[in-house]
Enzyme design. Structure first.
Site, PDB file in Angstrom:
ATOM      1  N   GLY A 198       0.832  -1.210   0.000  1.00 35.73           N
ATOM      2  CA  GLY A 198       0.000   0.000   0.000  1.00 35.73           C
ATOM      3  C   GLY A 198       0.854   1.242   0.000  1.00 35.73           C
ATOM      4  N   ASN A 199       0.254   2.373   0.249  1.00 29.54           N
ATOM      5  CA  ASN A 199       1.033   3.608   0.374  1.00 29.54           C
ATOM      6  C   ASN A 199       0.399   4.501   1.434  1.00 29.54           C
ATOM      7  OD1 ASN A 199      -0.916   5.506  -0.992  1.00 29.54           O
ATOM      8  ND2 ASN A 199      -0.565   4.060  -2.658  1.00 29.54           N
TER       9      ASN A 199
END
Ligand code: CTP
Length: 401
Positions: A213-214
């Site tokens: 993810g980020n």
């Protein structure tokens, strides 16, 4: 902004109710129409007659009609005010009122009016310092803010209890100025326009419990959705996994992966007047997702990644002449140059360049520092602003396009 505007004013019980007499006078002087809803506890401080005289309107105290034998206005007063208002202000808002609003209580005329409201809601809290600092109050305010309502921060100073600190209702001029600003930022100039906005990160599963993810929080996209909906647009918000409440009057579609976001965007793209891709879509996802949890091994673990589809690029290829396409760019080097390249490569009308170098910009925080670049090459730089104000500037620019 106040001339001829309809202001619904909710007054709840606190010592600072007296300041609201001046607020009503200032609003009237500026040419606004004011309809006051007052709670029974507020009438202990100032009588409804005072507000009725100042506003030149009947003051609403109860959900029920005075003549209980007549049902002509029964149960519609709250809907009526909710539809009539251009903006609603609740001041002073007690800790109790804030708790009730955060949980959607509809036990009195104020609660029901707020639930039926279609316009911006401004809340001006006033209470003792300990009540203000209490986590329950702060959580309730965060909830209300994330639903797209506006909070006027209380001022610090001497309080009715004799204590000193945060919790004072701001001066009437400050409150009226705030209302004026919100009206200025929420003109109904996007009525009937269809706007699609993407927000948040995407999560690309590695196995049933892990993902790539980020750090995107989704706050910028949600601020855009709120600002557009308050301006009358029909907003569809396609969001990756975030922990944010949906702004009022926004249709939300939740997705998890870049692929799901691609599908959701493409299904909804054709009918849109404007598409704003503010999501931080993963550029790479695991080539395959393990069915079972990957067990720890002694040696290193390598993950094979495949590139995801560029949603914005695909939209740019299909764009109709009437459609406005807006992208975001997050750069760390040669920022302007890279953003301009993306604008061209993805066939955009506008690109929003996020700064990563300054504090108070991009991921997670409530402020942002952006530069707008349009297809003609016009560059507009903005200072650090709350994300809602950045959203207002982006929409203002889109309207000129
Ligand atoms: N974007 C997209 N689909 C992707 C990746 C990005 O639609 N798979 C969109 C983003 O929503 C954003 C814009 O493209 O509006 C730019 O994203 P950014 O990550 O800055 O650029 P990339 O094109 O991915 O290029 P790079 O990561 O190399 O800078």
């Amino acid at each position: 902004m106040l001339a001829n505007k309809h202001i619904a004013l909710g007054i709840t019980g606190g010592i600072s109710v007296y300041k609201m007499c001046t607020v009503v006078r200032l609003l009237k002087k500026a040419g606004a129409q004011v309809r006051v809803i007052i709670t029974p506890s507020a009438t202990e401080f100032v009588s409804p007659l005072t507000f009725s005289t100042l506003s030149q309107e009947e003051v609403v105290v109860s959900l029920w009609p005075e003549n209980k034998r007549s049902s002509t206005s029964l149960g519609v007063k709250h809907i009526d005010i909710g539809l009539w208002a251009d903006v609603m202000l609740i001041a002073p808002a007690t800790a109790n009122t804030i708790a009730h609003l955060a949980h959607g209580y509809a036990e009195d005329i104020l609660g029901t009016t707020v639930l039926a409201l279609r316009c911006p809601l401004i809340i001006s809290p006033a209470m003792d310092i300990d009540m203000w600092e209490n986590e329950a109050t702060q959580d309730n305010l965060t909830t209300l803010q994330s639903r797209g309502h506006f909070i006027i921060p209380p001022e610090s100073g001497e309080l009715a209890s004799g204590l000193s600190g945060m919790g004072r209702l701001p001066e009437p001029e400050t409150i009226v100025q705030f209302v004026d600003d919100i009206l200025d930022k929420t003109p109904r100039d996007l009525k009937k326009k269809k706007i699609l906005i993407t927000a948040g990160p995407t999560h690309e599963p590695i196995d049933p419990v892990r993902f790539i993810g980020n750090r995107s929080s989704g706050k910028m996209g949600f601020a855009l959705a709120n600002a557009a909906a308050l301006r009358g647009a029909e907003v569809t918000l396609i969001s990756g996994p975030v922990s944010l409440a949906t702004p009022k009057n926004v249709k939300r579609i939740d997705v998890e992966t870049a692929e799901e976001m691609f599908k959701a965007v493409m299904t909804n793209a054709k009918k849109q007047d404007v598409i704003i891709m503010s999501a931080a879509v993963a550029d790479y996802a695991p080539a395959s997702t393990a069915k079972e949890k990957i067990k720890k091994k002694e040696s290193e673990l390598s993950l094979q990644l495949r590139s995801t589809q560029d949603i914005l690029k695909a939209l740019g290829e299909k764009k109709t002449k009437k459609q406005i396409l807006v992208g975001f760019a997050l750069e760390t080097t040669n920022e302007l140059e890279h953003a301009k390249e993306k604008l061209k490569k993805k066939n955009l009308d506008l690109i929003v360049l996020n700064s990563t170098k300054d504090k108070g910009a991009a991921f997670g925080v409530d402020t942002n520092i952006v530069t707008l670049i349009d297809a003609k090459g016009t560059i507009t730089k903005f200072p650090k602003m709350p994300k809602f104000d950045v959203a207002v500037e982006i929409l203002d620019k889109i309207i000129t396009l």
